[in-house]
Design a protein around this motif. Sequence first.
Motif, PDB file in Angstrom:
ATOM      1  N   VAL A 199       4.494  18.386  58.280  1.00 49.78           N
ATOM      2  CA  VAL A 199       3.440  17.526  58.810  1.00 49.78           C
ATOM      3  C   VAL A 199       4.077  16.624  59.858  1.00 49.78           C
ATOM      4  O   VAL A 199       5.291  16.434  59.878  1.00 49.78           O
ATOM      5  CB  VAL A 199       2.760  16.685  57.712  1.00 49.78           C
ATOM      6  CG1 VAL A 199       2.045  17.574  56.722  1.00 49.78           C
ATOM      7  CG2 VAL A 199       3.770  15.786  57.004  1.00 49.78           C
ATOM      8  N   ASN A 200       3.232  16.096  60.737  1.00 49.04           N
ATOM      9  CA  ASN A 200       3.716  15.197  61.779  1.00 49.04           C
ATOM     10  C   ASN A 200       2.567  14.262  62.147  1.00 49.04           C
ATOM     11  O   ASN A 200       1.573  14.184  61.420  1.00 49.04           O
ATOM     12  CB  ASN A 200       4.222  16.011  62.987  1.00 49.04           C
ATOM     13  CG  ASN A 200       5.269  15.270  63.808  1.00 49.04           C
ATOM     14  OD1 ASN A 200       5.160  14.077  64.047  1.00 49.04           O
ATOM     15  ND2 ASN A 200       6.287  15.989  64.253  1.00 49.04           N
ATOM     16  N   TRP A 201       2.705  13.568  63.276  1.00 52.56           N
ATOM     17  CA  TRP A 201       1.631  12.685  63.710  1.00 52.56           C
ATOM     18  C   TRP A 201       0.306  13.445  63.798  1.00 52.56           C
ATOM     19  O   TRP A 201      -0.721  12.990  63.311  1.00 52.56           O
ATOM     20  CB  TRP A 201       1.985  12.075  65.063  1.00 52.56           C
ATOM     21  CG  TRP A 201       0.890  11.256  65.652  1.00 52.56           C
ATOM     22  CD1 TRP A 201       0.266  10.190  65.067  1.00 52.56           C
ATOM     23  CD2 TRP A 201       0.282  11.423  66.941  1.00 52.56           C
ATOM     24  NE1 TRP A 201      -0.711   9.682  65.915  1.00 52.56           N
ATOM     25  CE2 TRP A 201      -0.709  10.413  67.074  1.00 52.56           C
ATOM     26  CE3 TRP A 201       0.485  12.311  67.988  1.00 52.56           C
ATOM     27  CZ2 TRP A 201      -1.498  10.297  68.218  1.00 52.56           C
ATOM     28  CZ3 TRP A 201      -0.287  12.187  69.134  1.00 52.56           C
ATOM     29  CH2 TRP A 201      -1.277  11.191  69.232  1.00 52.56           C
ATOM     30  N   LEU A 202       0.343  14.624  64.413  1.00 49.92           N
ATOM     31  CA  LEU A 202      -0.804  15.529  64.419  1.00 49.92           C
ATOM     32  C   LEU A 202      -0.432  16.776  63.642  1.00 49.92           C
ATOM     33  O   LEU A 202       0.630  17.374  63.888  1.00 49.92           O
ATOM     34  CB  LEU A 202      -1.196  15.922  65.849  1.00 49.92           C
ATOM     35  CG  LEU A 202      -1.675  14.804  66.779  1.00 49.92           C
ATOM     36  CD1 LEU A 202      -1.842  15.330  68.197  1.00 49.92           C
ATOM     37  CD2 LEU A 202      -2.981  14.200  66.275  1.00 49.92           C
ATOM     38  N   THR A 203      -1.259  17.160  62.694  1.00 53.89           N
ATOM     39  CA  THR A 203      -1.060  18.391  61.931  1.00 53.89           C
ATOM     40  C   THR A 203      -2.299  19.265  62.128  1.00 53.89           C
ATOM     41  O   THR A 203      -3.423  18.810  61.906  1.00 53.89           O
ATOM     42  CB  THR A 203      -0.839  18.089  60.443  1.00 53.89           C
ATOM     43  OG1 THR A 203       0.313  17.241  60.302  1.00 53.89           O
ATOM     44  CG2 THR A 203      -0.620  19.373  59.658  1.00 53.89           C
ATOM     45  N   PHE A 204      -2.071  20.491  62.588  1.00 56.54           N
ATOM     46  CA  PHE A 204      -3.160  21.413  62.922  1.00 56.54           C
ATOM     47  C   PHE A 204      -3.249  22.518  61.872  1.00 56.54           C
ATOM     48  O   PHE A 204      -2.222  23.099  61.488  1.00 56.54           O
ATOM     49  CB  PHE A 204      -2.914  22.055  64.291  1.00 56.54           C
ATOM     50  CG  PHE A 204      -2.903  21.086  65.441  1.00 56.54           C
ATOM     51  CD1 PHE A 204      -4.023  20.924  66.242  1.00 56.54           C
ATOM     52  CD2 PHE A 204      -1.768  20.345  65.726  1.00 56.54           C
ATOM     53  CE1 PHE A 204      -4.004  20.038  67.317  1.00 56.54           C
ATOM     54  CE2 PHE A 204      -1.745  19.458  66.795  1.00 56.54           C
ATOM     55  CZ  PHE A 204      -2.871  19.305  67.591  1.00 56.54           C
ATOM     56  N   LEU A 205      -4.444  22.802  61.425  1.00 60.43           N
ATOM     57  CA  LEU A 205      -4.692  23.869  60.457  1.00 60.43           C
ATOM     58  C   LEU A 205      -5.704  24.830  61.054  1.00 60.43           C
ATOM     59  O   LEU A 205      -6.846  24.453  61.358  1.00 60.43           O
ATOM     60  CB  LEU A 205      -5.230  23.292  59.147  1.00 60.43           C
ATOM     61  CG  LEU A 205      -4.368  22.227  58.468  1.00 60.43           C
ATOM     62  CD1 LEU A 205      -5.086  21.646  57.257  1.00 60.43           C
ATOM     63  CD2 LEU A 205      -3.015  22.807  58.071  1.00 60.43           C
ATOM     64  N   GLY A 206      -5.276  26.087  61.259  1.00 62.57           N
ATOM     65  CA  GLY A 206      -6.164  27.097  61.804  1.00 62.57           C
ATOM     66  C   GLY A 206      -7.218  27.529  60.800  1.00 62.57           C
ATOM     67  O   GLY A 206      -7.051  27.364  59.588  1.00 62.57           O
ATOM     68  N   GLN A 207      -8.299  28.110  61.323  1.00 58.78           N
ATOM     69  CA  GLN A 207      -9.413  28.480  60.454  1.00 58.78           C
ATOM     70  C   GLN A 207      -9.010  29.522  59.420  1.00 58.78           C
ATOM     71  O   GLN A 207      -9.443  29.470  58.268  1.00 58.78           O
ATOM     72  CB  GLN A 207     -10.588  28.998  61.292  1.00 58.78           C
ATOM     73  CG  GLN A 207     -11.897  29.025  60.524  1.00 58.78           C
ATOM     74  CD  GLN A 207     -12.294  27.646  60.026  1.00 58.78           C
ATOM     75  OE1 GLN A 207     -12.349  26.680  60.781  1.00 58.78           O
ATOM     76  NE2 GLN A 207     -12.560  27.543  58.716  1.00 58.78           N
ATOM     77  N   GLU A 208      -8.165  30.473  59.792  1.00 61.66           N
ATOM     78  CA  GLU A 208      -7.722  31.486  58.840  1.00 61.66           C
ATOM     79  C   GLU A 208      -6.965  30.854  57.680  1.00 61.66           C
ATOM     80  O   GLU A 208      -7.183  31.199  56.512  1.00 61.66           O
ATOM     81  CB  GLU A 208      -6.833  32.525  59.533  1.00 61.66           C
ATOM     82  CG  GLU A 208      -6.333  33.616  58.605  1.00 61.66           C
ATOM     83  CD  GLU A 208      -5.368  34.577  59.292  1.00 61.66           C
ATOM     84  OE1 GLU A 208      -4.915  35.533  58.618  1.00 61.66           O
ATOM     85  OE2 GLU A 208      -5.067  34.386  60.487  1.00 61.66           O
ATOM     86  N   LEU A 209      -6.082  29.908  57.993  1.00 61.36           N
ATOM     87  CA  LEU A 209      -5.323  29.225  56.951  1.00 61.36           C
ATOM     88  C   LEU A 209      -6.250  28.396  56.067  1.00 61.36           C
ATOM     89  O   LEU A 209      -6.099  28.378  54.837  1.00 61.36           O
ATOM     90  CB  LEU A 209      -4.263  28.327  57.581  1.00 61.36           C
ATOM     91  CG  LEU A 209      -3.367  27.537  56.618  1.00 61.36           C
ATOM     92  CD1 LEU A 209      -2.522  28.483  55.780  1.00 61.36           C
ATOM     93  CD2 LEU A 209      -2.483  26.569  57.385  1.00 61.36           C
ATOM     94  N   LEU A 210      -7.194  27.720  56.674  1.00 60.61           N
ATOM     95  CA  LEU A 210      -8.143  26.932  55.904  1.00 60.61           C
ATOM     96  C   LEU A 210      -8.939  27.805  54.938  1.00 60.61           C
ATOM     97  O   LEU A 210      -9.123  27.456  53.768  1.00 60.61           O
ATOM     98  CB  LEU A 210      -9.105  26.201  56.835  1.00 60.61           C
ATOM     99  CG  LEU A 210      -8.527  25.018  57.622  1.00 60.61           C
ATOM    100  CD1 LEU A 210      -9.505  24.566  58.694  1.00 60.61           C
ATOM    101  CD2 LEU A 210      -8.181  23.862  56.699  1.00 60.61           C
ATOM    102  N   ASN A 211      -9.404  28.954  55.421  1.00 59.95           N
ATOM    103  CA  ASN A 211     -10.208  29.841  54.578  1.00 59.95           C
ATOM    104  C   ASN A 211      -9.394  30.425  53.432  1.00 59.95           C
ATOM    105  O   ASN A 211      -9.886  30.587  52.311  1.00 59.95           O
ATOM    106  CB  ASN A 211     -10.790  30.977  55.409  1.00 59.95           C
ATOM    107  CG  ASN A 211     -11.803  30.484  56.421  1.00 59.95           C
ATOM    108  OD1 ASN A 211     -12.332  29.381  56.308  1.00 59.95           O
ATOM    109  ND2 ASN A 211     -12.063  31.289  57.435  1.00 59.95           N
TER     110      ASN A 211
END
Length: 259
Positions: A199-211
């Motif tokens: 994790v960092n200041w901004l952490t990005f989660l793609g839709q595939e990972l979320l699903n």
Amino acid sequence: MSQFIPTDITHHKPLAWVSQGFIFSYRGSLQPFWREVGDLVEGFTVSRQLGEYRYARVWSDMRWQTLDENSPGRLREQIKRAGGNRCYWKIDLVNKIETPDLSMEIVDLLPVREQQRASYIRVRCPMNVQAEFLKELSFRVFEALPWCFGTAGYLFNYTLGKKDISFDQIWAWARRFWGVEVNDTESASWDALNGVLNVNWLTFLGQELLNEKLPTLNWGGPFTQRIKVFQLAHGLAAQAGPQPIIGDLNLMEDLSAYK
């Protein structure tokens, strides 16, 4: 920053350094998005917003190319010819060859022995880049392709070919500076397939990972008091605090937003 002066660990040589920037990973090869890869490279080549990229190198080059007005078209043609069908493909753009603080790196990886790997982009920005600009740039790149996962903020960097001693310095710094991300992009090409690495200041989660991994994730409650969540084209981004921090324990810097 003066806190990151090389120590006797590296014999006072700048083999490790800190920058701002972001790293995004994609599960598998970028071949289905080869036109978008060309667009990204061309966009960074002509950009002057953070400074000037002066050199470029693709995976097969023995030497760095000096960039000129013909470079965008030449690099796009090289990318087109590569076609995204090699086991390993890489391109780098840098402002200087040693310890660049302005760079763009894309690595495309095909499976090895039927084992999938994560391709990635890494962008370095100067330490003094404004938080809003870093946010805007990282959002724009994240929305260009369906990346799986990513982070943006302060990053430790290491020298290729001198990785072990570089990481000795990084680990020494990391014990004090908790807000700077440690990321070995080479080994992470395997590990990133399993989910969230950092994790960092901004952490990005793609839709595939979320699903797949986080289908019931709840963004409400006290969690949202510490972070902002942004819905993006290919997933979401979580922002911890108004700007990235290095998390200097010696100065008792507040890390609560990162926890």
